[in-house]
Design an enzyme around this catalytic site. Structure first.
Site, PDB file in Angstrom:
ATOM      1  N   SER A 183      34.112  21.704   5.842  1.00  0.00           N
ATOM      2  CA  SER A 183      34.116  20.393   6.189  1.00  0.00           C
ATOM      3  C   SER A 183      35.585  20.059   5.828  1.00  0.00           C
ATOM      4  CB  SER A 183      33.646  18.743   5.559  1.00  0.00           C
ATOM      5  OG  SER A 183      34.346  19.166   4.047  1.00  0.00           O
TER       6      SER A 183
ATOM      7  N   LYS B   1      31.330  10.063   1.951  1.00  0.00           N
ATOM      8  CA  LYS B   1      32.339  10.058   2.824  1.00  0.00           C
ATOM      9  C   LYS B   1      32.666   9.027   3.005  1.00  0.00           C
ATOM     10  CE  LYS B   1      31.679  15.169   3.124  1.00  0.00           C
ATOM     11  NZ  LYS B   1      31.890  16.469   4.480  1.00  0.00           N
TER      12      LYS B   1
ATOM     13  N   GLY C 102      20.050  11.078  -5.150  1.00  0.00           N
ATOM     14  CA  GLY C 102      21.140  10.098  -4.513  1.00  0.00           C
ATOM     15  C   GLY C 102      22.643  10.683  -6.226  1.00  0.00           C
TER      16      GLY C 102
ATOM     17  N   VAL D 251      22.906   4.466  -8.940  1.00  0.00           N
ATOM     18  CA  VAL D 251      23.151   3.759  -8.112  1.00  0.00           C
ATOM     19  C   VAL D 251      21.181   3.673  -7.917  1.00  0.00           C
ATOM     20  CG1 VAL D 251      24.358   5.070  -6.161  1.00  0.00           C
ATOM     21  CG2 VAL D 251      22.043   6.000  -7.035  1.00  0.00           C
TER      22      VAL D 251
END
Length: 803
Positions: free
Chosen positions: A689, A732, A366, A370
C-alpha cells in the site's frame, strides 16, 4: 347299602359309595381319594348339611366350586367331578362354625341334581381308575417316587416322613393321590388331576409338576445360596475392615483416613454427576480405600477426585435475554461502538427467539485498548452469566489446553477445565484473549486443540487428558479477542464470527475520557469531583500531545498521572481543589511526547507522507528519497519486507519510464543512484500500500518540488501507473486524523469503505479518490488547502470527494 358300618368298610379297604349324596361345596380346596383333609365349615346350610351327615351315614360328596368368590354356589357353579368322603371327626367352635376331618373314598361324577334345599343333594356315579399294567406305568411310578423324594429334601414344608411313605406305596393311583394332596398346587391343577381317570396320564401330569417345582425350588436355593454367600462375603469384609481399622488406629492413621474417605463419599452422593463421571469416581474411591495414606498414588487419586468434585457438571446460571437491559448495559460500559453494539444485540435477539444462548463463536478483532475485553465483560453482565478470562497469548504447549495425563508428576487439567472450575458454572462467558498470539513447537499445536473447544459440534464431548472424561462445553459462551486475523489458523478462524473494532477518533477519545476514564481514575486515587476538575482543554492537550494510539490505554495512564499529582497537592495541603487546564497538564506531564505539527517533515523535496496499517492500529510513514552520483542503482532501507521492496522497484520503474513527462533529463537516472528509506528503521514493515507514496517521494526528489504538507496517501501502484485498492482504510484514516493531515488520497475502488468512517472524520477530512498515479501527483504537488487539484485532464475527472 352293606350291613357293615362305614368304619368297618374303611378298615377292609372297600367302601360302598351310595348313589345319592349331599354336596358340600369347597372353595380353593380339592380333596383326593385316600387322603385325609381338615375343613372349616362356616355357611349356615353347610353347617346343617354336616350335622345331618354326622347324624346319619357320615358320607358326603366334596365338590370344588369354579369361582371362589361366590358365597352360596349353585349347581352351575360346581365342577362335575368330586370326591366321595367320610366325616371322621367334627368339632363345634364357639362362634357357630365347625371343624371337620374328612377322608376321601372315591372319585364320583354328578349324574343328576336331586334337590337344592336345605342344601344340595345329587345322584352320583363312581369314576373308577383306568389302570393298564405295563413297564411304562412302573417306570412312571418310580420316577414320581424319586422326584418326590428330591423335592422333599429341598422343600422345608414337606416332612421327611413323606419320602418313606411314598416309597412304600405300591398302588400307582394311591401314589398320585398322595403326591397331589401334599404339594402346594393351584386349585385348577388339582381339579385337573382329580378329573383324570387314567392313572398313567395322571402320573405324567404329576411328573411334569414335580419337574417344574424342582426347577423353581433349585433356583430359589441357588439364589438363597448366592445371597448367603454375599452376606458371608460382606460379613468377612466387615471383619477384615474392622481389623484393618484396628491396625491403622494402632499406627495412628486410621481415623483420619477413614474420615477423609467418608467425607469424599458424602460429597459424591451430594454431587449430581453424570453416569460416566460417577462410575470413574466410585472406581477411584474404591482404589483409594485400599491404599495406605502414605502411598505415593494416594495423593494422586485424592487430587483427581477433588478435581472431579470441584467441576460444575450440572450447575448453571439463568440467562437474562432482555434486549432493553442489554442495550442499557452496553451503553453504560462503552462509548460509541454503535455497529458492534448492534451486532451483539442481534446475537442476543436470535438467542432469545431460540431460547438458547449458543451459536457462532464471537471474535473481536482490533488494536489494543479499544475495548475488546471489556465488551466480553459487558456481555457477561448483560446475560447474568459468570465471566472468566483466559489468555492464550504465547501458549505453545497443547497440554495447556487439553491438560496433562495423570501418569506425569504434577499433572493437572488444561486451562479450559480450570476456568470452568473457577467460574463454578457450566455456562459462563469464557473470554479467550489474544488468540492470534498462540504458537506451536515440539510440544504440539495448541491452535489445533482449540479447534475442538470452539466447534459446537465437537465440544459437547470435550475430553481433557487429565480427567479422561467427556465434559459438555456446549453451554459455554466463547468470545475470542485478537489484534489481527493473519496469524490465526484458517480452520480456527472459520469457526468464528469476526467483529472488527477500529481505533477511536479524537472526539470519541474525549467522550470516553469524560464518561469513563476520569471517574475511574478519580475513584482509584481517592479523589472526588470537587477535589479535581479536568477540563476538555486539558484532555485534548493530553490526547494530541501526549498520546498517539488507536485505543485509550496511554490516555488513561496520563490521566492517572494528573490524578497522582493532584493527590499529592491535596495530601500536602497545598490546595483543597485543583482545576487542570492545558497549561497545567503540560507543566505536570512534562515535554510533549509527539510534535504538534509533524507535517513540516515534508518541507524538503523527496519526502512523502504515507499511511500504514499495523496490528496496534493505523500509523503514518514518512517515506524519504535521496539521490547521489552513481549509475542508476536503487538502495532500500528501513526493514522492509519483500512486497514493500517490490513496490519500491515498481515506483522507481514508473518514474524512470515517465521521466520526460515529469520534466527530468533523460540521463538523470543513469548518472544518479537513488536511496529510499522508511523510518523507523527498527520496525519491520511490509505490504504494497505504500507504492504510490514511494512514487510520489521519488517524483518529488527528481522534480525538486516538495509534497503538500497536508496530504497523506495510500494505494498500490502498478507498472502502468494504475492505483489498486488496499485494506485497513479505517485505521489508516484515523491515524491521518490524529497526525493532523487534511487531505487523504485513496484508491477509487476503496470508496465503499469510506462509509465505515465516523461522521466527524468524514466531515473533518477531504478524501481524493484516484485511479492513476497522475491523479496522485495532481493532489500531492498542489498547495496545502487546495480543495480541487489543478492537474492534467485525467485528474479533472477525479474531483476531490469530501465524504
Amino acid at each position: 347299602m352293606s350291613e357293615l358300618t362305614v368304619d368297618e368298610q374303611l378298615e377292609q379297604g372297600d367302601v360302598e359309595i351310595p348313589p345319592v349324596l349331599p354336596v358340600l361345596p369347597l372353595k380353593e380346596t380339592v380333596v383326593f381319594p385316600q387322603s385325609v383333609s381338615p375343613l372349616a365349615i362356616g355357611q349356615e346350610r353347610s353347617v346343617k348339611l354336616v350335622d345331618d351327615v354326622v347324624a346319619g351315614e357320615r358320607m358326603l360328596a366334596l365338590v370344588t366350586v369354579r369361582d371362589s368368590g361366590i358365597d352360596e354356589p349353585s349347581w352351575d357353579d360346581l365342577h362335575e367331578v368330586g370326591t366321595a368322603a367320610v366325616v371322621h371327626k367334627m368339632i363345634r367352635v364357639p362362634d357357630g362354625t365347625l371343624r371337620i376331618l374328612v377322608q376321601g373314598v372315591g372319585r364320583v361324577r354328578l349324574d343328576r341334581r336331586v334337590s337344592d334345599e336345605p342344601y344340595l343333594v345329587g345322584e352320583f356315579s363312581e369314576v373308577l381308575d383306568v389302570v393298564e399294567e405295563s413297564p411304562e406305568l412302573e417306570a412312571l411310578t418310580r420316577s414320581v417316587q424319586n422326584e418326590f423324594g428330591r423335592l422333599i429334601s429341598l422343600v422345608p414344608y414337606l416332612p421327611a416322613e413323606l419320602e418313606l411313605a411314598a416309597a412304600n406305596v405300591d398302588d400307582p393311583s394311591a401314589l398320585s393321590h398322595l403326591v397331589a394332596s401334599t404339594l402346594r398346587l393351584k386349585t385348577e391343577e388339582k381339579q385337573a388331576l382329580l378329573e383324570t381317570a387314567d392313572v398313567a396320564a395322571r402320573l405324567r401330569q404329576i411328573l411334569a409338576i414335580l419337574g417344574r417345582e424342582l426347577e423353581v425350588v433349585e433356583l430359589g436355593s441357588k439364589i438363597q445360596s448366592q445371597v448367603q454367600s454375599e452376606m458371608e462375603k460382606g460379613q468377612r469384609e466387615f471383619f477384615l475392615r474392622q481389623q484393618l481399622k484396628a491396625i491403622q488406629d494402632e499406627l495412628g492413621e486410621g481415623d483420619e483416613q477413614q474420615a477423609e474417605i467418608n467425607e469424599l463419599r458424602e460429597q459424591i452422593e451430594e454431587k449430581n454427576l453424570p453416569e460416566d463421571a460417577k462410575k470413574a469416581v466410585e472406581r477411584e474411591l474404591a482404589r483409594l480405600e485400599k491404599l495406605p495414606s502414605a502411598a505415593a498414588e494416594y495423593g494422586v487419586i485424592r487430587t483427581y477426585l477433588d478435581w472431579i468434585l470441584s467441576l460444575p457438571w450440572s450447575e448453571t446460571t439463568k440467562d437474562n435475554l432482555d434486549l432493553e437491559h442489554a442495550r442499557q448495559v452496553l451503553d453504560e460500559d462503552h462509548y460509541d461502538l454503535e455497529k458492534v453494539k448492534e451486532r451483539i444485540l442481534e446475537y442476543l435477539a436470535v438467542s432469545k427467539l431460540k431460547n438458547d444462548l449458543t451459536g457462532p463463536i464471537l471474535c473481536f478483532v482490533g488494536p489494543p485498548g479499544v475495548g475488546k475485553t471489556s465488551l466480553g465483560q459487558s456481555i457477561a453482565r448483560t446475560t447474568g452469566r459468570k465471566f472468566v478470562r483466559l489468555s492464550v497469548g504465547g501458549v505453545r504447549d497443547e497440554a495447556e489446553i487439553r491438560g496433562h495425563r495423570r501418569t506425569y508428576i504434577g499433572a493437572m487439567p488444561g486451562t479450559i477445565i480450570r476456568s470452568l472450575r473457577d467460574a463454578e458454572s457450566k455456562n459462563p462467558v469464557l473470554l479467550i484473549d489474544e488468540i492470534d498470539k498462540m504458537g506451536a513447537d515440539f510440544r504440539g499445536d495448541p491452535a489445533s486443540a482449540m479447534l475442538e473447544v470452539l466447534d459446537p459440534e465437537q465440544n459437547k464431548h470435550f475430553r481433557d487428558h487429565y480427567l479422561d472424561l467427556p465434559f459438555d462445553l456446549s453451554k459455554v459462551l466463547f468470545i475470542c479477542t485478537a489484534n489481527q486475523l493473519e496469524t490465526i489458523p484458517p480452520p480456527l478462524l472459520d469457526r468464528m464470527d469476526v467483529i472488527q473494532l477500529s481505533g477511536y477518533t479524537e472526539d470519541e477519545k474525549l467522550g470516553i475520557a469524560r464518561k469513563y476514564l476520569v471517574p475511574k481514575q478519580l475513584e482509584a486515587h481517592g479523589l472526588t469531583d470537587e477535589q479535581l476538575q479536568i477540563g476538555d482543554e486539558a484532555l485534548l492537550t493530553v490526547i494530541r500531545e501526549y498520546t498517539r494510539e488507536a485505543g485509550v490505554r496511554n490516555l488513561e495512564r496520563r490521566i492517572a498521572d494528573l490524578c497522582r499529582k493532584t493527590a499529592r497537592e491535596i495530601a500536602e495541603e497545598k490546595a483543597e481543589r485543583v482545576e487542570v487546564d492545558g497549561d497545567r497538564a503540560r507543566s505536570w506531564l512534562g515535554p510533549r511526547r509527539f510534535p504538534a505539527d509533524p507535517r513540516k517533515r515534508t518541507a524538503d523535496p523527496g519526502v512523502a507522507t504515507g499511511l500504514a496499517y499495523t496490528p496496534v492500529g493505523g500509523d503514518v510513514l514518512f517515506i524519504e528519497a535521496a539521490a547521489y552520483p552513481g549509475k542508476g542503482r536503487l538502495t532500500i532501507t528501513g526493514q522492509l519486507g519483500e512486497v514493500m521492496q517490490e513496490s519500491a522497484q515498481a515506483a522507481l520503474s514508473w518514474v524512470r519510464a515517465h521521466a520526460t513527462e515529469l520534466g527530468v533529463a533523460e540521463d538523470w537516472f543513469a548518472e544518479h543512484d537513488v536511496h529510499i528509506h522508511v523510518p523507523a528503521g527498527a520496525v519491520p514493515k511490509d505490504g504494497p500500500s505504500a507504492g504510490i507514496t514511494m512514487a510520489t517521494a521519488i517524483a518529488s526528489l527528481v522534480r525538486g518540488d516538495p509534497v503538500a504538507e497536508d496530504v497523506g496517501m495510500t494505494g498500490e501502484i502498478t507498472l502502468t501507473g494504475q492505483v489498486l485498492p488496499i485494506g485497513g482504510l479505517r485505521e489508516k484514516v484515523l491515524a491521518a486524523q490524529r497526525y493532523g493531515l487534511k487531505r487523504i488520497v485513496v484508491p477509487h475502488d476503496n470508496e465503499p469503505d469510506l462509509e465505515e468512517l465516523p461522521e466527524e472524520t468524514r466531515e473533518e477530512l477531504e478524501f481524493v479518490l484516484v485511479d492513476s498515479i497522475d491523479d496522485v501527483f495532481a493532489v500531492a504537488f498542489s498547495p496545502a488547502g487546495t480543495s480541487r487539484p489543478k492537474a492534467a485532464p485525467s485528474s479533472e475527472r477525479q474531483a476531490a470527494a469530501s465524504v
